[in-house]
Enzyme design. Structure first.
Site, mmCIF file in Angstrom:
data_model
loop_
_atom_site.group_PDB
_atom_site.id
_atom_site.type_symbol
_atom_site.label_atom_id
_atom_site.label_comp_id
_atom_site.label_asym_id
_atom_site.label_seq_id
_atom_site.Cartn_x
_atom_site.Cartn_y
_atom_site.Cartn_z
ATOM 1 N N GLN A 1 3.225 9.902 1.271
ATOM 2 C CA GLN A 1 4.509 9.196 1.392
ATOM 3 C C GLN A 1 5.479 9.560 0.268
ATOM 4 O OE1 GLN A 1 2.408 5.223 2.256
ATOM 5 N NE2 GLN A 1 4.311 5.018 3.400
ATOM 6 N N HIS B 1 -2.437 7.388 7.267
ATOM 7 C CA HIS B 1 -1.462 8.289 6.633
ATOM 8 C C HIS B 1 -2.125 9.600 6.189
ATOM 9 C CE1 HIS B 1 2.334 6.106 6.362
ATOM 10 N NE2 HIS B 1 1.736 5.025 5.884
ATOM 11 N N HIS C 1 -4.450 1.355 7.786
ATOM 12 C CA HIS C 1 -3.082 1.882 7.873
ATOM 13 C C HIS C 1 -2.906 3.053 6.897
ATOM 14 C CE1 HIS C 1 1.490 1.142 7.898
ATOM 15 N NE2 HIS C 1 1.323 1.894 6.824
ATOM 16 N N GLU C 2 -3.437 2.886 5.672
ATOM 17 C CA GLU C 2 -3.295 3.931 4.645
ATOM 18 C C GLU C 2 -4.129 5.167 4.978
ATOM 19 O OE1 GLU C 2 -0.899 3.451 2.886
ATOM 20 O OE2 GLU C 2 -0.725 1.288 2.955
ATOM 21 N N CYS D 1 5.933 -0.282 7.515
ATOM 22 C CA CYS D 1 5.567 0.901 6.750
ATOM 23 C C CYS D 1 6.775 1.330 5.923
ATOM 24 C CB CYS D 1 5.145 2.029 7.694
ATOM 25 S SG CYS D 1 4.650 3.535 6.832
ATOM 26 N N LEU D 2 6.546 1.646 4.665
ATOM 27 C CA LEU D 2 7.647 2.071 3.791
ATOM 28 C C LEU D 2 8.269 3.378 4.302
ATOM 29 C CD1 LEU D 2 6.030 1.205 0.343
ATOM 30 C CD2 LEU D 2 7.817 -0.083 1.539
ATOM 31 N N GLY E 1 0.843 -1.190 0.000
ATOM 32 C CA GLY E 1 0.000 0.000 0.000
ATOM 33 C C GLY E 1 0.875 1.236 0.000
HETATM 34 O O1 GNR Z 1 4.035 -2.690 2.647
HETATM 35 C C1 GNR Z 1 3.340 -2.546 3.669
HETATM 36 N N1 GNR Z 1 3.008 -3.634 4.399
HETATM 37 C C2 GNR Z 1 2.093 -3.608 5.445
HETATM 38 C C3 GNR Z 1 2.026 -4.716 6.277
HETATM 39 C C4 GNR Z 1 1.112 -4.749 7.327
HETATM 40 C C5 GNR Z 1 0.271 -3.692 7.521
HETATM 41 C C6 GNR Z 1 0.328 -2.572 6.707
HETATM 42 C C7 GNR Z 1 1.230 -2.531 5.669
HETATM 43 S S1 GNR Z 1 1.284 -1.152 4.631
HETATM 44 C C8 GNR Z 1 2.940 -1.185 4.102
HETATM 45 C C9 GNR Z 1 3.186 -0.143 3.025
HETATM 46 C C10 GNR Z 1 2.972 1.238 3.599
HETATM 47 O O2 GNR Z 1 3.771 1.800 4.297
HETATM 48 N N2 GNR Z 1 1.842 1.831 3.348
HETATM 49 O O3 GNR Z 1 1.574 3.041 3.843
HETATM 50 NI NI NI Z 2 2.653 3.110 5.728
#
Ligand code: GNR
Ligand code: NI
Length: 174
Positions: A51, A140, A136-137, A94-95, A46
């Site tokens: 980001q 952000h 999670h997204e 999270c990236l 995601g």
């Molecule tokens: O790549 C991602 N893996 C992930 C694993 C578990 C819960 C959420 C994520 S999102 C993350 C990519 C990211 O940072 N998205 O904002």
């Molecule tokens: Ni993230």
């Protein structure tokens, strides 16, 4: 399509609240193309526009494990309509918080209203990893990172580590 640089914590931009899109046009579609390419290049599932530095309410996702069977998803102005009372736990990463992982509890199901790549209104009932990832997204878009759910101590240890890594940009982190 272009692979963009992903911003990492600590970076104040990641704390900005993203603004809604009035109209899904060519510029927004170009941004979504760059986002999905950046996400695939970073092996993420995601990515939110902030980001890569755009404070816009746009998310891309692909939770398919199979590289040959890609299933890119695009969400513009996503709104959570309902969340389940029941929680589930996933090990999140999270990236924008590279190489750090933690177990986070979130509602195990949710219903999302959004506009798709073509600006059409859609509803999605999500569960499992899809529900976790979309939450999670959407976090952000509000300037929230998964480390915000950890204890102050755990969060500060992670931020210190990342700050140190950033001061050594010539060091390759595998
Ligand atoms: O790549 C991602 N893996 C992930 C694993 C578990 C819960 C959420 C994520 S999102 C993350 C990519 C990211 O940072 N998205 O904002
Ligand atoms: Ni993230």
């Amino acid at each position: 399509m272009t692979v963009k640089t992903i911003l990492t914590e600590p970076n104040k931009l990641l704390r900005q609240i993203s603004q809604p899109i009035d109209n899904v046009g060519e510029n927004e579609q170009k941004l979504m193309d760059d986002m999905i390419e950046t996400m695939y290049a970073a092996n993420g599932i995601g990515l939110a526009a902030i980001q890569i530095g755009f404070p816009k309410r746009i998310i891309v996702m692909d939770i398919s494990k199979d590289q040959t069977n890609k299933n890119p998803l695009y969400f513009v102005n996503p709104i959570i309509l309902n969340k389940a009372a029941e929680q589930s736990t996933y090990e999140e990463g999270c990236l924008s918080v590279p190489n750090q992982f933690a177990e986070i509890d979130r509602p195990n199901k949710c219903e999302i209203e959004y506009l798709d790549y073509n600006g059409e209104k859609k509803l999605l009932k999500a569960e499992g990893l899809l529900a976790t990832c979309i939450q999670h997204e959407i976090d952000h878009l509000e300037g929230i990172l998964f480390i915000d759910y950890l204890s102050k101590l755990k969060k500060s240890i992670i931020i210190k580590k990342l700050s140190k890594q950033k001061k050594k940009p010539d060091r390759i982190v595998v």
